[in-house]
Design a protein around this motif. Structure first.
Motif, PDB file in Angstrom:
ATOM      1  N   LEU A  66      45.935  77.040 -10.466  1.00 30.92           N
ATOM      2  CA  LEU A  66      45.741  78.169 -11.368  1.00 30.92           C
ATOM      3  C   LEU A  66      46.752  78.215 -12.505  1.00 30.92           C
ATOM      4  O   LEU A  66      46.391  78.499 -13.643  1.00 30.92           O
ATOM      5  CB  LEU A  66      45.807  79.485 -10.580  1.00 30.92           C
ATOM      6  CG  LEU A  66      44.685  79.723  -9.566  1.00 30.92           C
ATOM      7  CD1 LEU A  66      44.918  81.039  -8.834  1.00 30.92           C
ATOM      8  CD2 LEU A  66      43.323  79.737 -10.241  1.00 30.92           C
ATOM      9  N   TYR A  67      48.024  77.956 -12.194  1.00 33.42           N
ATOM     10  CA  TYR A  67      49.085  78.143 -13.180  1.00 33.42           C
ATOM     11  C   TYR A  67      49.798  76.815 -13.439  1.00 33.42           C
ATOM     12  O   TYR A  67      50.018  76.024 -12.524  1.00 33.42           O
ATOM     13  CB  TYR A  67      50.084  79.192 -12.700  1.00 33.42           C
ATOM     14  CG  TYR A  67      49.428  80.500 -12.339  1.00 33.42           C
ATOM     15  CD1 TYR A  67      48.961  81.354 -13.330  1.00 33.42           C
ATOM     16  CD2 TYR A  67      49.249  80.861 -11.003  1.00 33.42           C
ATOM     17  CE1 TYR A  67      48.334  82.545 -13.003  1.00 33.42           C
ATOM     18  CE2 TYR A  67      48.627  82.048 -10.671  1.00 33.42           C
ATOM     19  CZ  TYR A  67      48.167  82.890 -11.678  1.00 33.42           C
ATOM     20  OH  TYR A  67      47.537  84.060 -11.348  1.00 33.42           O
ATOM     21  N   LYS A  68      50.212  76.612 -14.681  1.00 41.11           N
ATOM     22  CA  LYS A  68      50.750  75.319 -15.103  1.00 41.11           C
ATOM     23  C   LYS A  68      51.958  74.888 -14.265  1.00 41.11           C
ATOM     24  O   LYS A  68      52.101  73.711 -13.944  1.00 41.11           O
ATOM     25  CB  LYS A  68      51.133  75.368 -16.584  1.00 41.11           C
ATOM     26  CG  LYS A  68      49.943  75.477 -17.514  1.00 41.11           C
ATOM     27  CD  LYS A  68      50.368  75.577 -18.954  1.00 41.11           C
ATOM     28  CE  LYS A  68      50.863  74.263 -19.495  1.00 41.11           C
ATOM     29  NZ  LYS A  68      49.803  73.255 -19.626  1.00 41.11           N
ATOM     30  N   ASP A  69      52.833  75.820 -13.912  1.00 40.00           N
ATOM     31  CA  ASP A  69      54.052  75.433 -13.210  1.00 40.00           C
ATOM     32  C   ASP A  69      53.803  74.991 -11.768  1.00 40.00           C
ATOM     33  O   ASP A  69      54.688  74.438 -11.117  1.00 40.00           O
ATOM     34  CB  ASP A  69      55.085  76.562 -13.245  1.00 40.00           C
ATOM     35  CG  ASP A  69      54.560  77.861 -12.636  1.00 40.00           C
ATOM     36  OD1 ASP A  69      53.405  77.885 -12.161  1.00 40.00           O
ATOM     37  OD2 ASP A  69      55.320  78.846 -12.642  1.00 40.00           O
ATOM     38  N   GLN A  70      52.590  75.217 -11.251  1.00 42.67           N
ATOM     39  CA  GLN A  70      52.289  74.794  -9.879  1.00 42.67           C
ATOM     40  C   GLN A  70      52.149  73.275  -9.762  1.00 42.67           C
ATOM     41  O   GLN A  70      52.191  72.734  -8.654  1.00 42.67           O
ATOM     42  CB  GLN A  70      51.008  75.477  -9.392  1.00 42.67           C
ATOM     43  CG  GLN A  70      51.156  76.976  -9.200  1.00 42.67           C
ATOM     44  CD  GLN A  70      49.855  77.662  -8.827  1.00 42.67           C
ATOM     45  OE1 GLN A  70      48.766  77.192  -9.169  1.00 42.67           O
ATOM     46  NE2 GLN A  70      49.946  78.776  -8.125  1.00 42.67           N
ATOM     47  N   ALA A  71      52.012  72.589 -10.886  1.00 41.80           N
ATOM     48  CA  ALA A  71      51.904  71.129 -10.845  1.00 41.80           C
ATOM     49  C   ALA A  71      53.150  70.493 -10.240  1.00 41.80           C
ATOM     50  O   ALA A  71      53.070  69.462  -9.579  1.00 41.80           O
ATOM     51  CB  ALA A  71      51.665  70.586 -12.259  1.00 41.80           C
ATOM     52  N   ALA A  72      54.315  71.102 -10.463  1.00 43.33           N
ATOM     53  CA  ALA A  72      55.563  70.541  -9.943  1.00 43.33           C
ATOM     54  C   ALA A  72      55.579  70.536  -8.418  1.00 43.33           C
ATOM     55  O   ALA A  72      56.013  69.564  -7.788  1.00 43.33           O
ATOM     56  CB  ALA A  72      56.751  71.327 -10.487  1.00 43.33           C
ATOM     57  N   SER A  73      55.096  71.605  -7.814  1.00 45.81           N
ATOM     58  CA  SER A  73      55.043  71.689  -6.355  1.00 45.81           C
ATOM     59  C   SER A  73      54.051  70.676  -5.784  1.00 45.81           C
ATOM     60  O   SER A  73      54.311  70.030  -4.761  1.00 45.81           O
ATOM     61  CB  SER A  73      54.659  73.107  -5.925  1.00 45.81           C
ATOM     62  OG  SER A  73      54.520  73.193  -4.522  1.00 45.81           O
ATOM     63  N   LEU A  74      52.911  70.515  -6.442  1.00 51.62           N
ATOM     64  CA  LEU A  74      51.913  69.530  -6.013  1.00 51.62           C
ATOM     65  C   LEU A  74      52.443  68.109  -6.174  1.00 51.62           C
ATOM     66  O   LEU A  74      52.160  67.231  -5.354  1.00 51.62           O
ATOM     67  CB  LEU A  74      50.621  69.721  -6.802  1.00 51.62           C
ATOM     68  CG  LEU A  74      49.808  70.963  -6.422  1.00 51.62           C
ATOM     69  CD1 LEU A  74      48.833  71.343  -7.517  1.00 51.62           C
ATOM     70  CD2 LEU A  74      49.066  70.729  -5.111  1.00 51.62           C
ATOM     71  N   ASP A  75      53.227  67.884  -7.223  1.00 50.99           N
ATOM     72  CA  ASP A  75      53.832  66.571  -7.431  1.00 50.99           C
ATOM     73  C   ASP A  75      54.725  66.192  -6.251  1.00 50.99           C
ATOM     74  O   ASP A  75      54.652  65.066  -5.726  1.00 50.99           O
ATOM     75  CB  ASP A  75      54.650  66.588  -8.725  1.00 50.99           C
ATOM     76  CG  ASP A  75      55.454  65.325  -8.932  1.00 50.99           C
ATOM     77  OD1 ASP A  75      54.858  64.299  -9.322  1.00 50.99           O
ATOM     78  OD2 ASP A  75      56.677  65.343  -8.681  1.00 50.99           O
TER      79      ASP A  75
END
Length: 353
Positions: free
Chosen positions: A113-122
């Motif tokens: 949903l939110y752009k900053d969540q990509a870091a956690s998925l990475d």
């Protein structure tokens, strides 16, 4: 393949002159198609395993899986050979190397949903699988100023995508069966996915050179990017508002307690002037410390529509510093200054009348 070469060229918009110039063997492609149609079945369990693991992450909103269709594989092989032969005349894809040359036979998309969540998925992806190569983060030219543009580092390659795609791309290796498989994982927001799906449906395969269509889709691309920024801004506003409301409630409870003490003292007619002033000062100090919750300047810029915030409140309300003066009767805030004016309790005013 049941489809003829001529039918295939028409269906996938393949330029025959480019095909012939690259010296591609149609029979070799038919051989790959036949072999892959059988091999494809072994990829499904691996694709499902990767998808199910990704779905366990709490910030993975949607996980989509696909195993490449045989005809789409042939289309990609043709286009890649044509492209590579322009700089490398000896480049070839055949039945012996197509599984390594085409790295997205298994494709997974993780939407958040939110752009900053990509870091956690990475972090999650790196903990589960070995990366075949560094993650590539694609962004649109104009997303950042020249000073803000990222430089490649040991974890990421940063690339401007000519079509405006925004996405984090991973190539992972895994062995769900005894065979080692490579899969491509794309991580992007829901807005980014929506734009890319529309772009792909409207432009491919026959309108990749349509200038007007491309320009309009780039406008939509910018809107999608702004929608991502606005979603993040709204979430931050909500989180900050919640914290401020909790702090304000604590302060309001303290004020209410003081007001109760003031009422008791005033009713007893035994309050010295110095004590009243002390109480008045303390209550006013607490009331002035209550933070008015309103959007930051950056949030206002996102939310502003014709000089109004989207809920219809005039932005001029937020222009001046200090506490926001409002109609006390409308929002139910106790007016301490009026209450203590003349050090007189409201109940006593009624008696004097």
């Amino acid at each position: 393949m049941e489809i003829t070469k001529e039918q295939f060229f028409e269906k996938y918009n393949i330029n025959k002159s480019d095909f012939d110039e690259a010296e591609i063997s149609w029979e070799s492609l038919r051989e790959i198609h036949k072999e892959y149609s059988v091999y494809r079945e072994s990829l499904t369990p691996t694709a499902e395993y990767i998808s199910n693991m990704l779905r366990t992450h709490p910030e993975a909103h949607t996980v989509r899986t696909r195993v490449k269709d045989p005809e789409h594989l042939i289309d990609k092989i043709i286009r890649k050979i044509i492209r590579e032969r322009k700089t490398n005349a000896g480049y070839v894809i055949d039945i012996d190397n197509y599984k390594t040359e085409i790295t997205d036979l298994i494709g997974i998309r993780v939407l958040h949903l939110y752009k900053d969540q990509a870091a956690s998925l990475d972090k999650f992806i790196r903990e589960l699988w070995e990366l075949v190569e560094k993650c590539t983060i694609y962004y649109r030219e104009g997303d950042y100023s020249k000073e803000e543009e990222h430089e490649d580092n040991e974890l990421f390659n940063f690339k401007v995508h000519p079509a405006g795609y925004r996405s984090w791309h991973y190539l992972i290796s895994t062995k769900a069966t005894k065979h080692l498989h490579v899969a491509e994982i794309q991580v992007r927001t829901i807005f980014e996915e929506g734009w890319s799906e529309i772009d792909h449906q409207l432009r491919y395969p026959n309108d990749t050179n349509n200038v007007q269509l491309t320009k309009q889709l780039l406008v939509l691309n910018r809107i999608a990017g702004s929608a991502d920024e606005m979603a993040t801004s709204i979430r931050e506003l909500k989180l900050n508002t919640g914290k401020l409301e909790a702090e304000n409630q604590k302060k309001q409870n303290a004020i209410d307690e003081l007001k109760t003490q003031i009422e008791t003292l005033l009713n007893n007619y035994k309050v010295e002037k110095a004590d009243k002033e002390k109480l008045q000062s303390k209550v006013q100090e607490l009331e002035s410390s209550i933070t008015v919750t309103f959007p930051s300047r950056q949030q206002q810029e996102f939310m502003m529509i014709g000089g109004k915030i989207s809920n219809g409140i005039d932005l001029n309300l937020f222009a001046s510093p200090g506490p926001l003066l409002t109609d006390q009767n409308k929002i139910g805030i106790f007016d301490t200054r009026k209450y203590l004016e003349g050090y007189t309790h409201p109940d006593l005013l009624k008696k004097d009348e």
